[in-house]
Design an enzyme around this catalytic site. Structure first.
Site, PDB file in Angstrom:
ATOM      1  N   SER A 411       0.833  -1.200   0.000  1.00  0.00           N
ATOM      2  CA  SER A 411       0.000   0.000   0.000  1.00  0.00           C
ATOM      3  C   SER A 411       0.874   1.258   0.000  1.00  0.00           C
ATOM      4  O   SER A 411       2.000   1.231   0.509  1.00  0.00           O
ATOM      5  CB  SER A 411      -0.861  -0.031   1.272  1.00  0.00           C
ATOM      6  N   PRO A 412       0.360   2.362  -0.547  1.00  0.00           N
ATOM      7  CA  PRO A 412       1.139   3.607  -0.509  1.00  0.00           C
ATOM      8  C   PRO A 412       1.385   4.072   0.926  1.00  0.00           C
ATOM      9  O   PRO A 412       0.442   4.115   1.715  1.00  0.00           O
ATOM     10  CB  PRO A 412       0.255   4.607  -1.256  1.00  0.00           C
ATOM     11  N   CYS A 414       3.632   7.113   3.047  1.00  0.00           N
ATOM     12  CA  CYS A 414       4.585   8.220   3.154  1.00  0.00           C
ATOM     13  C   CYS A 414       5.712   7.839   4.099  1.00  0.00           C
ATOM     14  O   CYS A 414       5.451   7.319   5.184  1.00  0.00           O
ATOM     15  CB  CYS A 414       3.887   9.429   3.769  1.00  0.00           C
ATOM     16  N   GLN A 489       1.719   7.061  -6.938  1.00  0.00           N
ATOM     17  CA  GLN A 489       0.519   7.712  -6.384  1.00  0.00           C
ATOM     18  C   GLN A 489       0.754   9.216  -6.356  1.00  0.00           C
ATOM     19  O   GLN A 489       1.694   9.687  -5.704  1.00  0.00           O
ATOM     20  CB  GLN A 489       0.213   7.215  -4.963  1.00  0.00           C
ATOM     21  N   TYR A 570      -7.341  14.827   1.729  1.00  0.00           N
ATOM     22  CA  TYR A 570      -6.403  15.704   1.011  1.00  0.00           C
ATOM     23  C   TYR A 570      -7.182  16.530  -0.035  1.00  0.00           C
ATOM     24  O   TYR A 570      -8.418  16.447  -0.092  1.00  0.00           O
ATOM     25  CB  TYR A 570      -5.270  14.870   0.403  1.00  0.00           C
ATOM     26  N   ARG A 618      -7.709   6.397  -5.502  1.00  0.00           N
ATOM     27  CA  ARG A 618      -7.948   5.994  -4.107  1.00  0.00           C
ATOM     28  C   ARG A 618      -9.059   6.871  -3.544  1.00  0.00           C
ATOM     29  O   ARG A 618      -9.016   8.093  -3.678  1.00  0.00           O
ATOM     30  CB  ARG A 618      -6.673   6.135  -3.269  1.00  0.00           C
ATOM     31  N   GLY A 711      -0.337  -2.391   4.202  1.00  0.00           N
ATOM     32  CA  GLY A 711       0.536  -1.263   4.502  1.00  0.00           C
ATOM     33  C   GLY A 711       1.495  -1.627   5.608  1.00  0.00           C
ATOM     34  O   GLY A 711       2.618  -2.098   5.363  1.00  0.00           O
ATOM     35  N   ARG A 712       1.033  -1.490   6.844  1.00  0.00           N
ATOM     36  CA  ARG A 712       1.920  -1.706   7.996  1.00  0.00           C
ATOM     37  C   ARG A 712       2.613  -3.059   7.992  1.00  0.00           C
ATOM     38  O   ARG A 712       3.805  -3.125   8.343  1.00  0.00           O
ATOM     39  CB  ARG A 712       1.151  -1.438   9.289  1.00  0.00           C
TER      40      ARG A 712
HETATM   41  C1  LIG Z   1       3.199   5.411   7.800  1.00  0.00           C
HETATM   42  C2  LIG Z   1       2.015   5.426   6.879  1.00  0.00           C
HETATM   43  C3  LIG Z   1       1.998   6.284   5.807  1.00  0.00           C
HETATM   44  C4  LIG Z   1       0.918   6.299   4.916  1.00  0.00           C
HETATM   45  N1  LIG Z   1       0.944   7.090   3.823  1.00  0.00           N
HETATM   46  C5  LIG Z   1      -0.021   6.983   2.872  1.00  0.00           C
HETATM   47  C6  LIG Z   1       0.093   7.647   1.622  1.00  0.00           C
HETATM   48  O1  LIG Z   1       1.069   8.284   1.345  1.00  0.00           O
HETATM   49  N2  LIG Z   1      -0.915   7.517   0.748  1.00  0.00           N
HETATM   50  C7  LIG Z   1      -2.023   6.778   1.017  1.00  0.00           C
HETATM   51  O2  LIG Z   1      -2.921   6.694   0.181  1.00  0.00           O
HETATM   52  N3  LIG Z   1      -2.124   6.107   2.160  1.00  0.00           N
HETATM   53  C8  LIG Z   1      -1.155   6.178   3.082  1.00  0.00           C
HETATM   54  N4  LIG Z   1      -1.237   5.430   4.239  1.00  0.00           N
HETATM   55  C9  LIG Z   1      -2.366   4.517   4.411  1.00  0.00           C
HETATM   56  C10 LIG Z   1      -1.984   3.102   3.946  1.00  0.00           C
HETATM   57  O3  LIG Z   1      -1.783   3.044   2.553  1.00  0.00           O
HETATM   58  C11 LIG Z   1      -3.050   2.081   4.324  1.00  0.00           C
HETATM   59  O4  LIG Z   1      -4.235   2.390   3.645  1.00  0.00           O
HETATM   60  C12 LIG Z   1      -3.295   2.035   5.818  1.00  0.00           C
HETATM   61  O5  LIG Z   1      -2.081   1.962   6.531  1.00  0.00           O
HETATM   62  C13 LIG Z   1      -4.171   0.839   6.209  1.00  0.00           C
HETATM   63  O6  LIG Z   1      -3.556  -0.356   5.818  1.00  0.00           O
HETATM   64  P1  LIG Z   1      -2.756  -1.312   6.853  1.00  0.00           P
HETATM   65  O7  LIG Z   1      -3.719  -1.662   7.932  1.00  0.00           O
HETATM   66  O8  LIG Z   1      -2.384  -2.502   6.001  1.00  0.00           O
HETATM   67  O9  LIG Z   1      -1.583  -0.552   7.350  1.00  0.00           O
HETATM   68  C14 LIG Z   1      -0.175   5.442   5.153  1.00  0.00           C
HETATM   69  C15 LIG Z   1      -0.161   4.600   6.252  1.00  0.00           C
HETATM   70  C16 LIG Z   1       0.929   4.555   7.100  1.00  0.00           C
HETATM   71  C17 LIG Z   1       0.940   3.571   8.251  1.00  0.00           C
END
Ligand SMILES: Cc1cc2nc3c(=O)[nH]c(=O)nc-3n(C[C@H](O)[C@H](O)[C@H](O)COP(=O)(O)O)c2cc1C
Ligand SMILES: Cc1cc2nc3c(=O)[nH]c(=O)nc-3n(C[C@H](O)[C@H](O)[C@H](O)COP(=O)(O)OP(=O)(O)OC[C@H]3O[C@@H](n4cnc5c(N)ncnc54)[C@H](O)[C@@H]3O)c2cc1C
Length: 783
Positions: A411-412, A414, A489, A570, A618, A711-712
């Site tokens: 997942s994206p 930052c 993204q 955003y 998204r 993501g995480r």
């Molecule tokens: C550190 C961090 C940075 C993130 N940055 C972005 C981002 O840049 N763009 C985005 O669409 N989502 C961002 N997210 C959201 C993740 O893409 C994801 O949707 C969210 O963490 C839930 O998924 P997970 O439970 O697998 O972590 C971020 C999440 C985390 C933890």
């Protein structure tokens, strides 16, 4: 001690039994408005786990109950002329009337006083009682009398249901999904004693209306149901007993205790019949209350302990029931599914049962699910093995001319580690290692289209040549050393811009060096955040141009795919949500207007992004806030983007407004992906608290998403996908040549580890009562 119990259902009677056992000298009286053997409805179900509890707390009633029970292990799903059976479920059915007679008899034996035909609507007559149990069921009068105190929330669900009976014998918990000229009808049926089964019929309000059920009396509506399900009923009649069509009320009470009065069972909280947990909750409430009274030093302390100790468990069951009822309410979404995939969806609807779990219990069923999934992939032009297919997570997927080797996506995220928007060595290692780790697709973090589009000073960007060169280096590494594809993204922070790095205070405004922020409307995120400037038409044009220029750079970098970030509050998301868009021009007001600018940007990107490369968007499919975006809006949003040429909707949620109240849990956003995919009929990627390959396979096999993003989990495990491939024996998973010895080892070990674990699980699994009963009745010669 003097205890008055209002309502002699399972909750009231079982509480009377347990309290009397605990305090034999207590004066315990049950007041029931009906006659002793005057009970409505037919059977109830218990799981083996609930019976284990009953065995522990009162052996005599447990023994009598289990003598009367019908046991079964299988769930059978009938759909479009097929039937799929899944074993290992361990359920028991019992007539509600017999259950109550057994509990009454046991209560009397212990010295509880039972008064029948006494209607209680006021507690004042129990002024001398130390404790008053309010167990008067779903329409509790006492709860309503003190509505301001208990604050029940009653959510009357849309579907209609009626509870009937039949003489038709059944050897499984049976779901029948029946197509009719009026729409779909569902029967939830199970045997509860020899020669008797319970039949709960359910349908949506429009089908109910079209089928002419409005205004029919009990007998007439039973006759209509017998016509619809006659092919299955085999000449057995349908029985009625106050079998009126109703809407299920989902009840949650804010408080369960008032002075010495406490709510138990359906009076405090209900759970939809599709997970068969109403009687379980009622009896387990009685157990929890008895435990609390045994432990706590005073009645007040015990009531406090009961309320606070039990609430989480009840809410968990209610959440599972909610998810299940929503599945049944939207069954038409899956009506054109392959029947085996449909049956898999039924089995896994409330998240308690997963792919691996089913594979252990019903290997042939899951093998059929895998084949059906592989066949769909084959129908989409892939030469995949349909005889011995790999699990869904390792089936390929195509978007335009981009082919993904598997469905696992990073997942994206930052990283807040860029210098002036330039991704550095950290980013090369970060993206490089996740690509080498096996994910089919990796997303870049939100990459900002201009300096003032950044969220934080550490955000990556793509507005100058230096950034373009740095991203090209990363893309080249990914393409040169892995089979992963990489998606850029692009986003603009809007009102959440000029904020601190994540570890210095997420979304908090910068104290120094802030830049001016813009948004759909001049509404700050936090009260002390910068008030954004409302975007005017001219600046909207400049923002769109910045997106286009960044996309052109992205193509030059070699990115395989482009995602437009319209989620999480955003800039573009701030246009879509009514909570952040109060504009009165053509870009505010209706959802159509609010979508106008995001769609203009998308269309501009689509026109410069090469036609053979896919694009996704998204979205936040709900704002988790009153008056905000809902799942139904998300379907409209997804359709609008699909018409504009989007290939995939990346379904996230929330982060729009600070006061949102998300309901977290495992796979908590997946229901939104399900809704968007199966209502808007567009490919989706789901994300959010998905932590295992088992969950990913469950989601994919049930048709709730096409891709699964993590993501995480990827932050701490770049090799998540490689490990999952080893676990499921997906041998063809790509591995760079430098790492092949490691791949050989993990693939060899995983097969053994998996077998060991499965054997352990099978050994550790207690036999269900159905299995024990079958063994006990087997003739000795057959041993
Ligand atoms: C550190 C961090 C940075 C993130 N940055 C972005 C981002 O840049 N763009 C985005 O669409 N989502 C961002 N997210 C959201 C993740 O893409 C994801 O949707 C969210 O963490 C839930 O998924 P997970 O439970 O697998 O972590 C971020 C999440 C985390 C933890
Ligand atoms: C269609 C349907 C199917 C269901 N299927 C199942 C199933 O398969 N398995 C399962 O476990 N559960 C099932 N349930 C749920 C189950 O029936 C209830 O959740 C369970 O009985 C709750 O127990 P209770 O003691 O809290 O309430 P109830 O069983 O409703 O008992 C409340 C009692 O209080 C009495 N009462 C009410 N008002 C007063 C008053 N003013 N004065 C005195 N007495 C009063 C009532 O007459 C009743 O006897 C189903 C429910 C429905 C609607």
């Amino acid at each position: 001690m003097k205890v008055a119990i209002i309502g002699g259902g399972p909750a009231g009677l079982y509480a009377a039994i347990l309290l009397k056992k605990q305090r034999p000298s207590a004066d315990i009286t049950v007041y029931e408005r009906n006659r002793a053997d005057d009970t409505f409805g037919f059977g109830v179900v218990f799981s083996d786990a609930t019976l284990d509890n009953c065995e522990k707390y009162d052996l005599p009633s447990y023994r009598r109950i289990t003598q009367e029970f019908a046991y079964w292990d299988d769930i059978a799903v009938h759909f479009r002329g097929t039937v799929h059976r899944v074993g290992g479920n361990g359920f028991c059915g019992c007539s509600r009337r017999k259950l109550l007679l057994i509990l009454q008899e046991r209560a009397r034996e212990l010295g509880v006083v039972l008064h029948f035909e006494v209607d209680i609507d006021d507690e004042s007559r129990f002024a001398d009682a130390d404790l008053i149990l309010v167990s008067d069921g779903i329409n509790s009068r006492l709860r309503e009398k003190h509505v301001d105190h208990f604050q029940p929330e009653v959510d009357l669900r849309a579907n209609k249901f009626a509870w009937m009976g039949s003489t038709k014998p059944l050897d499984a918990f049976t779901f029948i999904f029946q197509e009719t000229e009026w729409g779909p009808f569902i029967a939830h049926a199970y045997q509860y004693e020899a020669g008797h089964s319970t039949w709960i019929f359910e349908t949506d309000p429009a089908t109910f209306e079209r089928a002419g059920l409005t205004g029919l009396d009990e007998t007439q509506s039973a006759a209509r149901m017998a016509e619809i399900f006659g092919w299955f009923l085999d000449g057995h009649e349908l029985l009625t007993n106050r079998s009126m069509w109703r809407n299920f009320p989902m009840i949650r009470s804010k408080r369960w205790v008032k002075d010495n009065m406490v709510l138990l069972g359906d009076a405090k909280a209900s759970a939809h019949f599709s997970i068969g947990s109403g009687t379980k909750l009622a009896m387990e409430d009685a157990i929890a209350l008895a435990d609390a009274l045994a432990k706590a030093p005073s009645i007040q302390a015990a009531l406090d302990l009961y309320e606070h100790g039990r609430r989480e468990e009840v809410e968990k069951t209610q959440h599972a029931a909610d998810v299940s009822l929503v599945w049944f309410e939207h069954v038409d979404r899956f009506w054109d599914f392959d029947p085996v995939q449909f049956a898999f969806g039924v089995m896994t609807r409330s998240k308690a049962i997963t792919y691996d779990n089913l594979k252990l219990r019903a290997p042939e069923f899951v093998a059929e699910v895998e084949k059906s999934f592989a066949q769909q992939v084959r129908d989409n032009g892939f030469e995949v093995d349909t005889n011995k297919p790999v699990v869904p997570l390792f089936q390929p997927f195509r978007l335009r001319e981009m082919t993904l080797a598997n469905r696992a996506v990073m997942s994206p995220m930052c990283m807040y580690s860029a210098q002036e928007g330039v991704p550095g060595d950290f980013h090369l290692v970060h993206y490089g290692s996740r690509a080498v780790g096996g994910a089919g697709l990796i997303f870049t973090e939100m990459t900002c289209v201009s300096r003032d589009a950044r969220i934080t000073p550490g955000c990556a960007g793509l507005w100058n040549d230096e950034q373009e060169a740095a991203w090209r280096r990363i893309v080249d590494f990914v393409h040169g050393n892995s089979a992963a594809k990489i998606c850029l993204q692009l986003g603009h922070a809007g009102r959440k811009g000029a904020t601190r790095l994540m570890w210095d205070g997420m979304d908090r405004p910068l104290e120094q060096g802030a830049w001016e922020v813009v948004s759909a409307s001049p509404l700050p995120y936090f009260p002390d955040s910068q008030v954004p400037r409302e975007l005017d038409r001219e600046t909207m044009g400049a923002v769109k141009d910045a997106f286009v220029a960044a996309a052109e750079r992205g193509d030059r970098c070699g990115f395989d795919m482009l995602e437009l970030h319209c989620a999480h509050g955003y800039l573009l998301a701030s246009f879509i949500s009514p909570l952040t868009n109060t504009r009165t021009d053509a870009y505010g007001g209706s959802l159509e207007n609010r979508l106008r600018f995001p769609l203009e940007v998308f269309e501009a990107l689509r026109s410069v992004w090469p036609a053979h490369k896919p694009m996704s968007v998204r979205i936040s499919a709900t704002d988790w806030a009153e008056g905000g975006i809902t799942g139904d809006d998300a379907v409209i949003i997804a359709r609008a983007f699909a018409e504009a040429g989007v290939d995939l909707v990346d379904v996230s949620t929330g982060q729009t407004v600070r006061e949102a109240q998300p309901v977290y849990g495992r796979m908590f956003q997946t229901p939104f992906s399900d809704q968007v995919r199966n209502e808007a009929r567009v490919a989706t990627m789901c994300v959010g608290n998905i932590t295992t390959a088992d969950q990913a396979n469950t989601i994919l096999a049930a048709g709730r998403a096409d891709l699964v993003a993590l993501g995480r989990p990827h932050l701490v495990d770049p090799f998540f996908t490689m490990k999952a491939a080893a676990w499921y024996g997906a041998k063809d998973a790509f591995c760079p040549p430098q790492y092949l010895p490691g791949k050989d080892q993990i693939f060899r070990n995983s097969v053994r580890d998996r077998q060991d674990l499965e054997e352990l699980r099978i050994k550790a699994k207690p036999k269900t009562r159905a299995e024990l009963k079958a063994e006990a009745t087997k003739p000795l010669a057959a041993e």
